[in-house]
Design an enzyme around this catalytic site. Structure first.
Site, PDB file in Angstrom:
ATOM      1  N   PRO A 116      39.048  36.402  24.408  1.00 48.05           N
ATOM      2  CA  PRO A 116      40.409  36.271  24.950  1.00 48.05           C
ATOM      3  C   PRO A 116      40.416  35.341  26.163  1.00 48.05           C
ATOM      4  O   PRO A 116      39.548  35.445  27.034  1.00 48.05           O
ATOM      5  CB  PRO A 116      40.757  37.700  25.351  1.00 48.05           C
ATOM      6  CG  PRO A 116      39.961  38.540  24.417  1.00 48.05           C
ATOM      7  CD  PRO A 116      38.679  37.797  24.183  1.00 48.05           C
ATOM      8  N   CYS A 117      41.375  34.439  26.190  1.00 49.61           N
ATOM      9  CA  CYS A 117      41.312  33.348  27.170  1.00 49.61           C
ATOM     10  C   CYS A 117      42.290  33.504  28.324  1.00 49.61           C
ATOM     11  O   CYS A 117      42.398  32.631  29.161  1.00 49.61           O
ATOM     12  CB  CYS A 117      41.568  32.017  26.464  1.00 49.61           C
ATOM     13  SG  CYS A 117      43.127  31.974  25.565  1.00 49.61           S
ATOM     14  N   GLN A 118      43.014  34.648  28.400  1.00 47.10           N
ATOM     15  CA  GLN A 118      44.009  34.774  29.468  1.00 47.10           C
ATOM     16  C   GLN A 118      43.367  34.623  30.853  1.00 47.10           C
ATOM     17  O   GLN A 118      43.956  34.070  31.772  1.00 47.10           O
ATOM     18  CB  GLN A 118      44.720  36.136  29.396  1.00 47.10           C
ATOM     19  CG  GLN A 118      45.587  36.299  28.163  1.00 47.10           C
ATOM     20  CD  GLN A 118      44.811  36.944  27.029  1.00 47.10           C
ATOM     21  OE1 GLN A 118      43.610  36.778  26.890  1.00 47.10           O
ATOM     22  NE2 GLN A 118      45.524  37.680  26.189  1.00 47.10           N
ATOM     23  N   TYR A 120      41.063  32.721  31.764  1.00 47.97           N
ATOM     24  CA  TYR A 120      40.757  31.327  32.090  1.00 47.97           C
ATOM     25  C   TYR A 120      41.988  30.440  32.119  1.00 47.97           C
ATOM     26  O   TYR A 120      41.925  29.305  32.562  1.00 47.97           O
ATOM     27  CB  TYR A 120      39.790  30.745  31.056  1.00 47.97           C
ATOM     28  CG  TYR A 120      38.512  31.518  30.901  1.00 47.97           C
ATOM     29  CD1 TYR A 120      37.716  31.814  32.001  1.00 47.97           C
ATOM     30  CD2 TYR A 120      38.108  31.956  29.651  1.00 47.97           C
ATOM     31  CE1 TYR A 120      36.538  32.521  31.854  1.00 47.97           C
ATOM     32  CE2 TYR A 120      36.928  32.666  29.490  1.00 47.97           C
ATOM     33  CZ  TYR A 120      36.151  32.950  30.608  1.00 47.97           C
ATOM     34  OH  TYR A 120      35.000  33.647  30.447  1.00 47.97           O
ATOM     35  N   SER A 121      43.103  30.952  31.598  1.00 45.88           N
ATOM     36  CA  SER A 121      44.284  30.101  31.507  1.00 45.88           C
ATOM     37  C   SER A 121      44.926  29.962  32.879  1.00 45.88           C
ATOM     38  O   SER A 121      44.776  30.805  33.755  1.00 45.88           O
ATOM     39  CB  SER A 121      45.297  30.676  30.516  1.00 45.88           C
ATOM     40  OG  SER A 121      45.929  31.807  31.064  1.00 45.88           O
TER      41      SER A 121
END
Length: 404
Positions: A116-118, A120-121
């Site tokens: 899940p990239c939240q 890093y966003s």
């Protein structure tokens, strides 16, 4: 040519997997924490099985709601349905996952997936305690699969923000860790629109090779031309706000774009062409935004709205919350927030004046039309927004298969 086996970690709706299956890879497991996404993967796995058995009529019966999901799954071997593992990958679950996959040790050529990239966003960085977010360390769980199954290579996908998170330290740690596990590690930024996807979507792709078979960062074949959103939407029936069809016939023949990338996929009807309802104020805002974009190529900002359409006094932050999808070019990036409201994904056709449908969002992500998303309308939007575009995954998979 042998079918290379792979495991898909943090699989989401299996968009990445879809591209690898199309290239001839064989999935032995998908691991995903979201229950609705897991049902989506099971349903897609069922599709691939029925296709191989020349029994797609059963799948089409399910799409048309002639049979329910329980009846549908009775046609599918348990081993296929059970290969979808609905669990969060963490310190507590990982040993049990390895036990379920014990037969696959020594049998895995590739591991794919993107945690899940939240965290890093850029959006995610507004959280107060972002540096201690456990999602920052999910690459360690990914690495444990590399250690356990020792694949020849891996493909790790994430948002560009992973490069700069914690001033670049997270990415540095990630590369160091994967190298300690015996892999040469390379990365580059890919834009999905270079691979037939009608969307500007930049993603970091990290490729790892066992040191004895190091091919560096592959040169993935790009599409010769970029296509437009209008070409992707051209054959879909027009909808009013709140109108929708679980399945409906196309309004016209497929065009060159749909033919070239096989988005219609041999099916003669389209599924989940469902739009969300909007109130009168939002529709008036949408109409203003569409006209400004289509006639002047200007993105409407919140302060530009007539006073009677404004709902709050904040005119300095999130002023571009209403955004029309560019019909004559590629769309801006589709993200999971599309599940919350459609303001950022307004259909370019003033006559329809609504946010895009589930199927239109899926088309922007390059999912084929017979790809069915389980769960509610919001769940489907979220799965689509979080997905890796299958056409981009396919470009990666073709090259990885050649090199393997």
């Amino acid at each position: 040519m042998k079918n290379h086996n792979f495991i898909d970690l943090f699989a989401g709706a299996s968009g990445m997997s879809e591209g690898f299956i199309k290239a001839g890879f064989n999935p032995v497991a998908h691991i995903e924490m979201n229950e609705e996404a897991c049902f989506t993967i099971k349903t897609r796995s069922a599709y691939h099985y029925l296709k191989s058995e020349n029994k797609l009529d059963v799948y089409y019966s399910y799409l048309k709601k002639e049979i329910n999901r329980e009846e549908f799954y009775k046609n599918i071997p348990d081993e296929i349905l059970n290969s979808v593992i609905n669990v969060e990958i963490d310190d507590n679950s990982i040993k049990d996952i390895f036990k379920k996959l014990v037969k696959e040790k020594g049998n895995i050529d590739l591991i794919i997936g993107g945690p899940p990239c939240q965290a890093y966003s850029l959006l995610g960085r507004h959280h107060d305690n972002i540096e201690n977010d456990p999602r920052n360390k999910l690459y360690i769980q990914y690495g444990r699969f590399l250690k356990e199954f020792s694949p020849k290579a891996f493909v790790f996908e994430n948002v560009p923000g992973i490069l700069s998170a914690n001033k670049g330290q997270h990415f540095k740690n990630l590369k160091t860790y994967f190298r300690k596990l015996g892999y040469e590690v390379y990365h580059d930024t890919l834009d999905a629109s270079d691979y037939g996807v009608v969307q500007a979507r930049k993603r970091i792709i990290i490729i790892g090779w066992k040191k004895e078979s190091d091919f560096g960062f592959p040169d993935f074949e790009k599409s010769e031309k970029k296509y437009t959103v209008n070409e992707a939407f051209q054959d879909l029936p027009k909808l009013k706000p709140g109108e929708g069809y679980q399945y409906i016939n196309y309004k016209e023949q497929k065009n060159k774009y749909l033919e070239k990338f096989n988005l219609r996929n041999g099916i003669d009807f389209v599924t989940q062409h469902i739009s969300r309802p909007h109130n009168k104020r939002d529709l008036a805002i949408y109409k203003t935004a569409i006209r400004k974009w289509n006639h002047e190529q200007i993105r409407m900002k919140y302060p530009d709205l007539p006073e009677e359409l404004k709902t709050h006094k904040n005119e300095s932050s999130f002023i571009d919350r209403f955004k029309v999808v560019n019909g004559t070019g590629v769309s801006h990036t589709v993200v999971a927030h599309i599940a919350k409201d459609g303001h950022y994904y307004i259909h370019p056709d003033e006559e329809q004046c609504r946010s895009i449908s589930v199927r239109e969002a899926a088309r922007l992500q390059s999912f084929p039309d017979d790809f069915y998303f389980e769960g509610s309308r919001s769940a489907a939007f979220k799965q689509i927004g979080n997905a890796v575009p299958p056409l981009m995954a396919y470009a990666i998979a073709k090259k990885m298969k050649d090199l393997l």
